[in-house]
Write a protein that holds these residues in place. Structure first.
Motif, short mmCIF file in Angstrom:
data_model
loop_
_atom_site.label_atom_id
_atom_site.label_comp_id
_atom_site.label_asym_id
_atom_site.label_seq_id
_atom_site.Cartn_x
_atom_site.Cartn_y
_atom_site.Cartn_z
N HIS A 115 -7.90 33.47 -5.20
CA HIS A 115 -7.15 33.10 -4.00
C HIS A 115 -6.09 34.13 -3.62
N GLU A 116 -5.84 35.11 -4.49
CA GLU A 116 -4.82 36.09 -4.19
C GLU A 116 -5.39 37.49 -4.37
N ASN A 117 -4.70 38.48 -3.83
CA ASN A 117 -5.09 39.87 -3.99
C ASN A 117 -4.20 40.49 -5.06
N MET A 118 -4.77 40.71 -6.23
CA MET A 118 -3.98 41.19 -7.36
C MET A 118 -3.38 42.57 -7.08
N ASN A 141 -9.07 42.43 -12.99
CA ASN A 141 -10.27 41.99 -12.27
C ASN A 141 -11.53 42.21 -13.10
N ARG A 142 -11.59 43.31 -13.84
CA ARG A 142 -12.77 43.53 -14.69
C ARG A 142 -12.84 42.47 -15.79
N LEU A 143 -11.68 42.11 -16.36
CA LEU A 143 -11.68 41.07 -17.38
C LEU A 143 -12.14 39.73 -16.80
N SER A 144 -11.69 39.42 -15.59
CA SER A 144 -12.11 38.17 -14.95
C SER A 144 -13.61 38.16 -14.72
N ALA A 145 -14.15 39.27 -14.22
CA ALA A 145 -15.59 39.34 -13.97
C ALA A 145 -16.39 39.23 -15.26
N HIS A 146 -15.80 39.71 -16.37
CA HIS A 146 -16.48 39.61 -17.66
C HIS A 146 -16.49 38.19 -18.18
N ASP A 147 -15.39 37.47 -17.98
CA ASP A 147 -15.24 36.15 -18.58
C ASP A 147 -15.90 35.03 -17.78
N TYR A 148 -16.09 35.23 -16.48
CA TYR A 148 -16.69 34.17 -15.65
C TYR A 148 -18.08 34.58 -15.19
N PHE A 162 -12.59 43.75 -6.00
CA PHE A 162 -13.69 43.64 -6.96
C PHE A 162 -14.81 44.62 -6.60
N HIS A 163 -15.16 44.66 -5.33
CA HIS A 163 -16.25 45.52 -4.88
C HIS A 163 -15.98 46.99 -5.17
N ARG A 164 -14.72 47.42 -5.08
CA ARG A 164 -14.43 48.84 -5.29
C ARG A 164 -14.70 49.26 -6.73
N ASN A 165 -14.81 48.27 -7.64
CA ASN A 165 -15.13 48.54 -9.03
C ASN A 165 -16.57 48.18 -9.38
N GLY A 166 -17.37 47.95 -8.33
CA GLY A 166 -18.77 47.61 -8.57
C GLY A 166 -18.99 46.22 -9.11
N LEU A 167 -17.99 45.33 -8.93
CA LEU A 167 -18.09 43.96 -9.43
C LEU A 167 -18.55 43.03 -8.32
N ALA A 168 -19.43 42.09 -8.64
CA ALA A 168 -19.92 41.14 -7.64
C ALA A 168 -18.85 40.11 -7.33
N ALA A 169 -18.64 39.86 -6.06
CA ALA A 169 -17.70 38.81 -5.62
C ALA A 169 -18.24 38.26 -4.31
N GLU A 170 -18.52 36.97 -4.29
CA GLU A 170 -19.09 36.34 -3.10
C GLU A 170 -17.97 35.83 -2.19
#
Length: 369
Positions: A115-118, A141-148, A162-170
């Motif tokens: 809900h926020e922009n870290m 953000n990478r830790l969050s993407a790893h844990d969820y 998230f996208h700038r690090n190649g992480l999926a975020a819908e």
């Protein structure tokens, strides 16, 4: 499916997250699912509500912020085990990140809603220089993407970090109650102010630094300097209230008492000519959307996600009093501005938002199962 939602930054005077949780939970239940919610409370309490069972658990207040945080992992783990959900939905990426691992150990899917922009929080609200702040946000953000199992964001702005690090975020946009927040029936409210009648502006947000509410006050100062007969009503409360009252001394600014009833809030805001929404870190802008649904055009800043929501329903300006003053005067002269504001809001709905969330949960469940 039994969906357990957990959120930390929820209080009696909080806005967007609490509203989203309520509407999503109600829709989950209406669609035949079970919904439970754990949020901070002054003590232990369980209530049955339209959004499902709500568990309020003891939490530690954050001084000067109006929020409390749930810290106790052991007690929370026991409570979550007792609730025994089929899916987990967490609206906090930091203090509750361990819950993703809790879900994985139990073989159930987990979704984290950002809900926020870290990055914005690190840059604007800490003394850390910009480049290290970006690095720190990337680590979180990478830790969050790893844990969820899945990450959900309410806007492209929120998803970008998230996208700038190649992480999926819908991206799952929020919604608005188009029945509660609707234009007033008095046609005089839709015409520009006449002779001797002030231009009625509204600002609605939590009064905290990340919302930049001082820009609304300074926009009034700029309009007064230009000779505009204006009055601003501020709806909201927060840690900056005292500072803003002092800043607005001798200006035509009224600070309205906090309104809990949504229909009353809509009726009060609905009498305005225009609205100001200056939040540079908004990851959606629910308050701005609710104002648009009342048929009120909005001047918003060109930072954050507000432009994604306001679109043709207002104007987008740099975060300066002069630019916002220009935006106010532009909207006063725009034909059909109120109708365009309402049409913009009609592109958003809570059932559509909640159905999108359910689709994410179902996809995660199939992947985990």
């Amino acid at each position: 499916m039994h969906i357990l939602r957990v959120a930390n930054f929820v209080s009696p005077t909080s806005g967007g997250i609490k509203t989203a949780l309520r509407h999503w939970g109600q829709h989950y239940q209406e669609q035949g699912h079970r919904a439970s919610l754990i949020i901070p409370g002054p003590g232990q309490e369980i209530t049955e509500e339209e959004q499902g069972h709500v568990y309020r658990v003891p939490a530690t207040p954050i001084p000067g912020k109006g929020y409390s945080l749930i810290w106790g992992r052991a007690s929370m783990s026991r409570l979550m085990d007792a609730i025994a959900p089929d899916a987990l939905e967490v609206s906090d990426r930091a203090t509750t990140r361990w819950m993703g691992r809790w879900a994985r150990r139990r073989g159930i899917g987990s979704v984290m809603i950002s809900h926020e922009n870290m990055t914005g929080i690190m840059v604007r609200r800490t003394p850390v220089p910009d480049r290290p702040a970006h690095w720190a946000a990337d680590v979180v953000n990478r830790l969050s993407a790893h844990d969820y199992d899945a990450i959900v964001c309410p806007s492209e702005f929120a998803a970008e970090e998230f996208h700038r690090n190649g992480l999926a975020a819908e991206v799952v946009p929020l919604g608005v109650d188009l029945e509660v927040f609707s234009p007033v029936t008095d046609p005089s409210a839709r015409r520009p102010p006449g002779p001797g009648e002030p231009l009625r502006l509204v600002h609605c947000s939590r009064l905290s630094p990340e919302k930049n509410p001082a820009l609304s006050v300074e926009t009034v100062r700029e309009l007064v300097r230009r000779g505009v007969d204006v009055q601003l009503t501020v709806f909201g409360t927060g840690p900056m209230l005292g500072e803003l009252v002092r800043r607005a001394e001798n200006l035509p600014v009224v600070f309205h008492s906090y309104i809990t009833d949504r229909r009353e809030l809509a009726a009060e805001m609905g009498t305005a000519h225009l609205a100001i929404s200056p939040g540079p870190l908004e990851t959606f802008g629910l308050a701005a959307l609710e104002i648009l649904a009342c048929g009120i055009p909005v001047v918003c800043c060109d930072e954050g996600a507000l432009h994604e929501v306001v679109g043709d329903g207002g104007v987008i300006k740099p975060s300066t009093p002069a630019a916002f003053g220009d935006g106010v005067q532009e909207l006063l002269e725009r034909p059909g501005a109120h109708e365009r504001a309402r049409r913009t809001a009609e592109d958003f709905s809570w059932p559509r938002s909640a159905d999108h969330m359910l689709a994410v949960h179902e996809r995660v469940r199939q992947a985990v199962g």
